[in-house]
Motif scaffolding. Structure first.
Motif, PDB file in Angstrom:
ATOM      1  N   ARG A  33       8.554   0.027 -13.772  1.00 61.23           N
ATOM      2  CA  ARG A  33       7.919   0.616 -12.589  1.00 61.23           C
ATOM      3  C   ARG A  33       6.947  -0.402 -12.007  1.00 61.23           C
ATOM      4  O   ARG A  33       5.974  -0.785 -12.654  1.00 61.23           O
ATOM      5  CB  ARG A  33       7.200   1.914 -12.939  1.00 61.23           C
ATOM      6  CG  ARG A  33       6.826   2.727 -11.702  1.00 61.23           C
ATOM      7  CD  ARG A  33       6.634   4.191 -12.036  1.00 61.23           C
ATOM      8  NE  ARG A  33       6.500   5.009 -10.843  1.00 61.23           N
ATOM      9  CZ  ARG A  33       7.513   5.481 -10.142  1.00 61.23           C
ATOM     10  NH1 ARG A  33       8.751   5.213 -10.529  1.00 61.23           N
ATOM     11  NH2 ARG A  33       7.327   6.242  -9.079  1.00 61.23           N
ATOM     12  N   LEU A  34       7.238  -0.841 -10.797  1.00 65.18           N
ATOM     13  CA  LEU A  34       6.442  -1.884 -10.160  1.00 65.18           C
ATOM     14  C   LEU A  34       5.297  -1.288  -9.349  1.00 65.18           C
ATOM     15  O   LEU A  34       5.445  -0.247  -8.701  1.00 65.18           O
ATOM     16  CB  LEU A  34       7.321  -2.731  -9.233  1.00 65.18           C
ATOM     17  CG  LEU A  34       8.572  -3.368  -9.842  1.00 65.18           C
ATOM     18  CD1 LEU A  34       9.250  -4.234  -8.797  1.00 65.18           C
ATOM     19  CD2 LEU A  34       8.231  -4.172 -11.086  1.00 65.18           C
ATOM     20  N   THR A  35       4.160  -1.967  -9.385  1.00 65.23           N
ATOM     21  CA  THR A  35       3.062  -1.621  -8.491  1.00 65.23           C
ATOM     22  C   THR A  35       3.400  -2.093  -7.087  1.00 65.23           C
ATOM     23  O   THR A  35       4.406  -2.776  -6.863  1.00 65.23           O
ATOM     24  CB  THR A  35       1.761  -2.293  -8.952  1.00 65.23           C
ATOM     25  OG1 THR A  35       1.921  -3.725  -8.830  1.00 65.23           O
ATOM     26  CG2 THR A  35       1.430  -1.932 -10.390  1.00 65.23           C
ATOM     27  N   GLY A  36       2.547  -1.756  -6.131  1.00 65.94           N
ATOM     28  CA  GLY A  36       2.788  -2.188  -4.761  1.00 65.94           C
ATOM     29  C   GLY A  36       2.851  -3.699  -4.627  1.00 65.94           C
ATOM     30  O   GLY A  36       3.742  -4.246  -3.964  1.00 65.94           O
ATOM     31  N   GLY A  82       3.059   6.007  -5.975  1.00 66.98           N
ATOM     32  CA  GLY A  82       2.963   5.851  -7.419  1.00 66.98           C
ATOM     33  C   GLY A  82       3.820   4.760  -8.002  1.00 66.98           C
ATOM     34  O   GLY A  82       4.114   4.754  -9.198  1.00 66.98           O
ATOM     35  N   GLY A  83       4.251   3.799  -7.181  1.00 66.66           N
ATOM     36  CA  GLY A  83       5.094   2.715  -7.661  1.00 66.66           C
ATOM     37  C   GLY A  83       6.569   3.021  -7.486  1.00 66.66           C
ATOM     38  O   GLY A  83       6.948   4.110  -7.047  1.00 66.66           O
ATOM     39  N   VAL A  84       7.413   2.059  -7.835  1.00 68.89           N
ATOM     40  CA  VAL A  84       8.856   2.233  -7.708  1.00 68.89           C
ATOM     41  C   VAL A  84       9.536   1.568  -8.910  1.00 68.89           C
ATOM     42  O   VAL A  84       9.138   0.476  -9.336  1.00 68.89           O
ATOM     43  CB  VAL A  84       9.372   1.618  -6.381  1.00 68.89           C
ATOM     44  CG1 VAL A  84       9.053   0.132  -6.288  1.00 68.89           C
ATOM     45  CG2 VAL A  84      10.862   1.858  -6.223  1.00 68.89           C
ATOM     46  N   THR A  85      10.516   2.243  -9.482  1.00 67.59           N
ATOM     47  CA  THR A  85      11.236   1.723 -10.646  1.00 67.59           C
ATOM     48  C   THR A  85      12.472   0.951 -10.203  1.00 67.59           C
ATOM     49  O   THR A  85      13.309   1.485  -9.468  1.00 67.59           O
ATOM     50  CB  THR A  85      11.656   2.869 -11.581  1.00 67.59           C
ATOM     51  OG1 THR A  85      10.484   3.562 -12.028  1.00 67.59           O
ATOM     52  CG2 THR A  85      12.402   2.328 -12.790  1.00 67.59           C
ATOM     53  N   VAL A  86      12.563  -0.303 -10.608  1.00 72.03           N
ATOM     54  CA  VAL A  86      13.723  -1.138 -10.292  1.00 72.03           C
ATOM     55  C   VAL A  86      14.120  -1.943 -11.525  1.00 72.03           C
ATOM     56  O   VAL A  86      13.330  -2.092 -12.460  1.00 72.03           O
ATOM     57  CB  VAL A  86      13.451  -2.110  -9.117  1.00 72.03           C
ATOM     58  CG1 VAL A  86      13.135  -1.376  -7.838  1.00 72.03           C
ATOM     59  CG2 VAL A  86      12.329  -3.069  -9.479  1.00 72.03           C
ATOM     60  N   GLN A 134       0.827  -1.207   0.000  1.00 69.21           N
ATOM     61  CA  GLN A 134       0.000   0.000   0.000  1.00 69.21           C
ATOM     62  C   GLN A 134       0.863   1.259   0.000  1.00 69.21           C
ATOM     63  O   GLN A 134       0.515   2.265  -0.626  1.00 69.21           O
ATOM     64  CB  GLN A 134      -0.925  -0.009   1.215  1.00 69.21           C
ATOM     65  CG  GLN A 134      -1.921  -1.164   1.215  1.00 69.21           C
ATOM     66  CD  GLN A 134      -2.775  -1.187   2.473  1.00 69.21           C
ATOM     67  OE1 GLN A 134      -3.192  -0.146   2.979  1.00 69.21           O
ATOM     68  NE2 GLN A 134      -3.050  -2.375   2.982  1.00 69.21           N
ATOM     69  N   MET A 135       1.993   1.230   0.696  1.00 70.77           N
ATOM     70  CA  MET A 135       2.890   2.381   0.707  1.00 70.77           C
ATOM     71  C   MET A 135       3.494   2.630  -0.678  1.00 70.77           C
ATOM     72  O   MET A 135       3.611   3.771  -1.124  1.00 70.77           O
ATOM     73  CB  MET A 135       4.004   2.174   1.729  1.00 70.77           C
ATOM     74  CG  MET A 135       3.566   2.391   3.156  1.00 70.77           C
ATOM     75  SD  MET A 135       4.986   2.527   4.251  1.00 70.77           S
ATOM     76  CE  MET A 135       4.162   2.961   5.783  1.00 70.77           C
TER      77      MET A 135
END
Length: 458
Positions: free
Chosen positions: A320-323, A294-298, A288-289
């Motif tokens: 960009r990954l979703t939660g 808005g997601g995180v790019t890895v 949820q965080m």
């Protein structure tokens, strides 16, 4: 004469008064009130510019203090209401008379819309301050440690300033349906140099066996290291729940705090460090965080399958990954193992730390705050937040190294605790040479495998 004033001119003067208080009053000859409003506006504008530029650091430090956040809530609301009153008073001074029918409704609607436009940002700022105050007082408790008997701000800041390093345990707790309680499957200590922000992340695998317990009742119960009991395999990730379920091991500590207290002391003994604070995130809130920012790019180096029945897939590539995807990126052991997962977790932490800038956090702030209040716990006191905020700016600009205590560096079934202590000490005392980063990496990798997170994560 007011009878000769056009509605267009009146609206123009009202807009001017919204941009510079007192303009309409000066236009109609009410110089004293007009000058007073202009001076108030100028003072507020100058203060805002000073806070945003010259005193930005000081202002940010104040905004993590509940008392100042309460003041911001009140001040922003008062300014918003006063601004709207200035606009309405200005329009009443300059509107044509008589004004009836459609022109009256049209003029009133535009002035009302103008009031909403100037009030909305201030109302939002007040809302953010209110939510921040609630977050500060819910998640960050008043200090209870004997180190700070009076709990004063100065004592906390001086305490941090006198420490060459501050060590914070970051733990991820996971409660599965097929087992009682929660287990800390993710345990990392961030050891931060308080002078320059250079950080080493020490990661411990969940399956360490026979871990030494802290002195006192816990060590008396497990003199040869933690072994659990019954069907328990006696792994490090069980220490937290064991402390919660056995009050005698941590006497004098209330429910909900025993497990964290025992885990903090245990991890400190393993690494040979004094753990100053902990922060624990329930994994149910982690996804949820990530969604809130808005997601995180890895960079996903290879496809990651997850789920009991292999029902999910995080595809390889820089994405960009979703939660949910980020959660499984750091959690899945399907077709891999604990140690590969630990490496992914460090990359994920690094990516979040670098990408969660102020605007990103602000956009999802209410959701972040709601999740944090429910799923995050810590013993970091409110009064230390300004000093930690200042330290975090140094960390963002500094080198972050990662050292994982995993095979073949150590044996999880029979760890060499002296060896671990030695490698921890080497990692935090090896001088950093910015012009020769490969030298530091070489000093730390033979062994242990301590590398730059930026290099390791791609």
């Amino acid at each position: 004469m007011r009878e000769n004033r056009s509605l267009g001119r009146a609206l123009g003067l009202t807009l001017s008064s919204a941009l510079l208080w007192g303009f309409a009053h000066l236009w109609v000859g009410r110089s004293r009130i007009g000058l007073a409003l202009a001076l108030i506006y100028t003072a507020l504008l100058a203060s805002g510019i000073a806070v945003a530029t010259t005193f930005r650091t000081t202002a940010l430090a104040l905004l993590v203090r509940p008392g100042w956040l309460s003041a911001v809530v009140v001040i922003t609301l008062v300014v918003a209401v006063f601004w709207a009153l200035v606009i309405m008073a200005s329009y009443r001074l300059v509107r044509p008379q008589p004004l009836t029918g459609g022109p009256r409704l049209f003029g009133g609607a535009l002035v009302g819309a103008l009031c909403l436009v100037v009030m909305a940002p201030l109302a939002y700022a007040s809302r953010v301050a209110y939510v921040s105050h609630d977050l500060m007082t819910t998640v960050f408790a008043a200090p209870r440690s004997s180190v700070f008997p009076s709990g004063g701000d100065r004592e906390h800041v001086e305490y941090l300033a006198t420490k060459p390093r501050v060590n914070i345990l970051l733990a991820g707790a996971d409660a599965a349906k097929n087992r009682p309680g929660a287990r800390t499957d993710s345990m990392t200590v961030a050891s931060v140099d308080t002078r320059n922000g250079q950080t080493v992340l020490f990661s411990l695998p969940r399956n360490l066996e026979h871990v030494p317990m802290p002195e006192g009742p816990a060590r008396d119960a497990f003199p040869d290291g933690f072994t659990g009991g019954g069907d328990s395999p006696g792994l490090l990730n069980e220490v937290y729940q064991w402390g919660e379920d056995n009050p005698a091991l941590v006497p004098g500590v209330p429910d909900g705090q025993r497990g964290k207290t025992l885990l903090k002391a245990t991890v400190g003994d393993i690494l040979g460090l004094d753990i100053d604070y902990y922060a624990m995130v329930d994994m149910k809130g982690f996804a949820q965080m990530i969604d809130a920012i808005g997601g995180v790019t890895v960079t996903v180096k290879e496809d990651i399958v997850y789920g009991t029945y292999r029902e999910g897939l995080v595809k390889a590539g820089t994405r960009r990954l979703t939660g949910e995807e980020a959660l499984w990126f750091g959690r899945s052991r399907t077709d891999s193992d604990d140690y590969v997962r630990m490496g992914r977790q460090k990359c994920l932490l690094n990516a979040v730390a670098k990408q969660a800038d102020a605007m990103t956090v602000l956009r999802g702030f209410e959701q972040i705050a709601t999740v944090a209040k429910r799923y995050v716990s810590t013993d970091i006191p409110q009064t230390l937040l300004p000093a930690l905020l200042d330290l975090s700016t140094k960390v963002k600009l500094a080198q972050i190294q990662s050292l994982q205590f995993v095979p073949p560096l150590i044996s999880t079934a029979n760890p060499d605790w002296t060896f671990i202590h030695t490698k921890v000490k080497e990692a935090i005392t090896t001088p950093v040479h910015p012009e020769m980063p490969s030298r530091r990496e070489a000093l730390l990798t033979q062994p242990p495998d301590a590398v730059s997170l930026d290099a390791a994560c791609g």
